[in-house]
Design an enzyme around this catalytic site. Sequence first.
Site, short mmCIF file in Angstrom:
data_model
loop_
_atom_site.label_atom_id
_atom_site.label_comp_id
_atom_site.label_asym_id
_atom_site.label_seq_id
_atom_site.Cartn_x
_atom_site.Cartn_y
_atom_site.Cartn_z
N LYS A 268 -37.42 -1.66 -22.07
CA LYS A 268 -37.47 -2.30 -20.77
C LYS A 268 -38.58 -1.68 -19.92
CE LYS A 268 -32.44 -3.06 -20.61
NZ LYS A 268 -32.38 -4.53 -20.51
N ARG A 342 -24.39 -8.00 -27.84
CA ARG A 342 -23.73 -8.93 -28.77
C ARG A 342 -23.55 -8.32 -30.15
NH1 ARG A 342 -28.50 -13.10 -27.76
NH2 ARG A 342 -28.22 -12.06 -25.75
#
Length: 519
Positions: A268, A342
């Site tokens: 990020k 996920r």
Amino acid sequence: MPVKLVFGGKLTLSDPKDFPVVIVGQLPHLTSISFDDVKIKLSPRVDKETFDQAVGNLRPSPTDTCPLWLRNATIAALPLKSSRHNTPSRAHSLSKLVKSCLTDQEEYVVIVCERKDAYALGCAVARILPLYSGKSGGASNYTLTVEFLLVGADKEIPLSKDDLHCMSASAHGIRLAAEIVDKPCSHMNTDDFVKEAEVVGRELQITPFIVRGEELKEKGFGGIYNVGRAAEHPPALIVLSHRPQGATKNIAWVGKGIVFDTGGLCIKARQGMCGMKRDCGGAAGILGAFYAAVKLGFTENLHAVFCVAENAVGPLATRTDDVYTHYSGRTVEVNNTDAEGRLVLADGVAYARKDLKADVVVDMATLTGAQGIATGKYHGSIVTNDENMELWCVKAGQNSADLVHPMPYSPELHFREFNSAIADAKNSVADRSNAQVSCAGLYIASNLGFDYPGVWLHIDMAAPVYNGERATGYGVALLATLFGQMSHNSLLKYVAPPVSIQEAMEVENEDSSKKIRRH
């Protein structure tokens, strides 16, 4: 010591000179009470004329406050209107009003409301009282007492000890969840999260089942293991199981517990990485909800599954193009290491189905940035294979003030976004403009199995997990309310959706045609 929160079912004697007080409610409720109803909190500093004049001068737009005696006695009005996708309790406005009136000393909040709104408003106060402080002076140390003055049809029946116990347990769960989310990874790494689960387990007399580090790899938890293997502290699967006598159903709550998310090798940017301590918000909310539900007498088997890891950068970090095998047996080609939530949840829901034989699986996670775009800062996004669950979850959100809004459930339209030439699926979508929130949930559901005969609910709460720079404890009140019909507690039953999930599950078993893909 942080602020101690106490709930009372009736008003007690106090002097504003020594104990500041704020009286808050909807304007019609405030005008329905008399000075004699609240005199015990205001005398001798405020008289009837001053009180009546203050109430008469309130013009909420959307809220309003009026001082009764210096800063030590205040009356405040909540918004007049509440739209159909908001909570009728106006809980978010109450949080803001009460927070603005706090004086950092022992004080009282008197909430004037109908019984149906009391639970949501009590939880709203808990959300503004954080437990964690990294400041050298420590957290504020005083007692805040919330007392309820009921109006409407049930005004003659004050909240009972059972009702107040419900609020206290839920408030503890909310503040615990917020504390975990507020703590930086230097204070809340994966080992620390395990300790938090163990503390809750000891209080509830439950021994956690823990799979940790290399054992995850050995047992086939490829998602959790590979997401967390590069970090200093090992990843873990933690399970707390409540098995009361006479239970016939298995409920599993599965939480994403990424204690810090760098994005992995798909790292990020600086601005995007700040605040990623909050990526464990789903697991934290489930830990708080599990505490509250069990403390209040959950009648069915309830399992809290925590998928805990730190998505770090290092020599052992997952690479894009790597292929791993989930606990479900499905393989994944990693095309985005920053879509790690996920991956861990996929193992968790598969464990819930295979090992826990769950009839209902709820996963909750700070899963996508798209959630905030889709449903905003107040509403979590939900995806479910069951229409009844969708309706009940929306209702539970309104009753608890942990709001939600549904997203489409259409695996035949959306799951193709994960097509891979070399594995069962990729972990990130091909087209980011195509129902991102739904797609992320469907990746998790694929490891539960689209043929799963039970009820599956996905809650993406990436935006509602915090407000400003503080965690909200989102999800605790939502889950407690959603499954309130499975509780011995009378207040939870009262605020829960009117038809129990247990009854619905029995109907579903009789008529599997209800499981159509309605979107």
